[in-house]
Design an enzyme around this catalytic site. Structure first.
Site, PDB file in Angstrom:
ATOM      1  N   HIS A  98       0.859  -1.192   0.000  1.00  9.62           N
ATOM      2  CA  HIS A  98       0.000   0.000   0.000  1.00  9.62           C
ATOM      3  C   HIS A  98       0.897   1.245   0.000  1.00  9.62           C
ATOM      4  CE1 HIS A  98      -2.840   3.073   1.148  1.00  9.62           C
ATOM      5  NE2 HIS A  98      -3.808   2.240   0.768  1.00  9.62           N
ATOM      6  N   GLU A 170      -3.927   1.756  -7.644  1.00  3.96           N
ATOM      7  CA  GLU A 170      -4.374   2.897  -6.844  1.00  3.96           C
ATOM      8  C   GLU A 170      -3.496   4.106  -7.155  1.00  3.96           C
ATOM      9  OE1 GLU A 170      -6.475   1.697  -2.956  1.00  3.96           O
ATOM     10  OE2 GLU A 170      -4.350   1.540  -2.568  1.00  3.96           O
TER      11      GLU A 170
HETATM   12  P1  PGA Z   1      -9.674   5.761   0.079  1.00  2.45           P
HETATM   13  O1  PGA Z   1      -8.439   4.773   0.324  1.00  2.45           O
HETATM   14  O2  PGA Z   1     -10.826   4.932  -0.405  1.00  2.45           O
HETATM   15  O3  PGA Z   1      -9.940   6.391   1.407  1.00  2.45           O
HETATM   16  O4  PGA Z   1      -9.234   6.746  -0.949  1.00  2.45           O
HETATM   17  C1  PGA Z   1      -8.148   3.749  -0.577  1.00  2.45           C
HETATM   18  C2  PGA Z   1      -6.938   3.006  -0.120  1.00  2.45           C
HETATM   19  O5  PGA Z   1      -6.078   3.569   0.553  1.00  2.45           O
HETATM   20  O6  PGA Z   1      -6.804   1.817  -0.430  1.00  2.45           O
END
Ligand code: PGA
Length: 258
Positions: A98, A170
């Site tokens: 992450h 992401e």
């Molecule tokens: P968020 O986070 O939905 O709050 O943008 C997503 C993540 O960190 O996986």
């Protein structure tokens, strides 16, 4: 045959121990009335409540449990760390790489890849996060960054391992900001990751690799992403600790899977 969609909730460090148990309970009871035959639902609490929450759900509860991170070694003198050996009996999934973890510890793609491999050895599905930061996005370096990260992540994978891992795209600038990328752009990046997998393992195997989108996902925007070809689900942060909102996301995803 349609692939099952996937919704993963990442609770981060948002709640107290007590609140985590309450949120888990609330999600569990709301989920009872949700049809999820084409959608898998995973929640990732903090380590603090992981074992208690895992033990509180039965197999029939439609909710699976994941961790938010794990160390790349099985054991050793690593103060403050948690190994897969310690948690594998409580989880079926685990987020690795992450961006918040990468930013904190500077972990490289190689380390992320090692974590993913180790998890798979223990029968835990790694949810490997990759994504470009704001600067890279502004400099039009997204494709370059994702290509590099996906290659490293898939480097030691095998054809059969592809079905046992998940990659979440992401864009770092979309996490927790409410700023959303164009769903067509996301579909393009997802296609790119699948192509990279196909180059090594062939088309058929690459189709089985599950690819998610993550970043500011909410019930009212999730559909535009999961409706795109190739996007198999979402990784949800903020909205995942709000039971009603999280379950609305699950419902919206389930509808697109029908
Ligand atoms: P968020 O986070 O939905 O709050 O943008 C997503 C993540 O960190 O996986």
């Amino acid at each position: 045959m349609l692939k099952e969609k996937l919704v993963v909730g990442n609770w981060k460090m948002e709640l107290s121990y007590k609140a985590e148990l309450e949120v888990a309970r609330a999600i569990g009871s709301l989920m009872k009335s949700v049809v999820t035959d084409k959608t898998a639902v995973v929640i990732c609490p903090s380590y603090v409540s992981l074992t208690a929450i895992s033990e509180s759900f039965k197999r029939s509860d439609k909710i699976e449990i994941g961790a938010q991170n794990v160390h790349w070694e099985e054991r050793g003198a690593w103060t403050g760390q948690v190994s897969v050996k310690q948690i594998s009996s409580y989880i079926d999934w685990c987020i690795v790489g992450h961006s918040e973890q990468r930013a904190l510890t500077g972990e490289s793609d190689d380390i992320v890849q090692r974590k993913a491999s180790l998890l798979m050895q223990y029968g835990v599905v790694p949810v490997v996060c990759i994504g470009e930061n704001r600067e890279e996005y502004d400099a039009d370096k997204t494709v370059e960054k994702i290509t590099e990260q996906a290659r490293v992540v898939l480097n030691k994978a095998t054809r059969t391992a592809l079905t046992k891992m998940v990659i979440a795209y992401e864009p770092i600038w979309a996490i927790g900001t409410g700023e959303m990328p164009d769903p067509n752009d996301v579909a393009g990046i997802i296609l790119l990751i699948r192509k990279i997998a196909a180059e090594r393992f062939g088309n058929e195997a690459a189709q089985r690799l599950r690819l998610l989108y993550g970043g500011s996902v909410k019930a009212d925007n999730v559909e535009q992403y999961v409706d795109q070809p190739g996007i198999d689900g979402v990784l949800v942060g903020g909205a995942s600790v709000q039971p009603m909102k999280f379950v609305q996301i699950v419902k919206a995803v389930q509808q697109t899977a029908e």
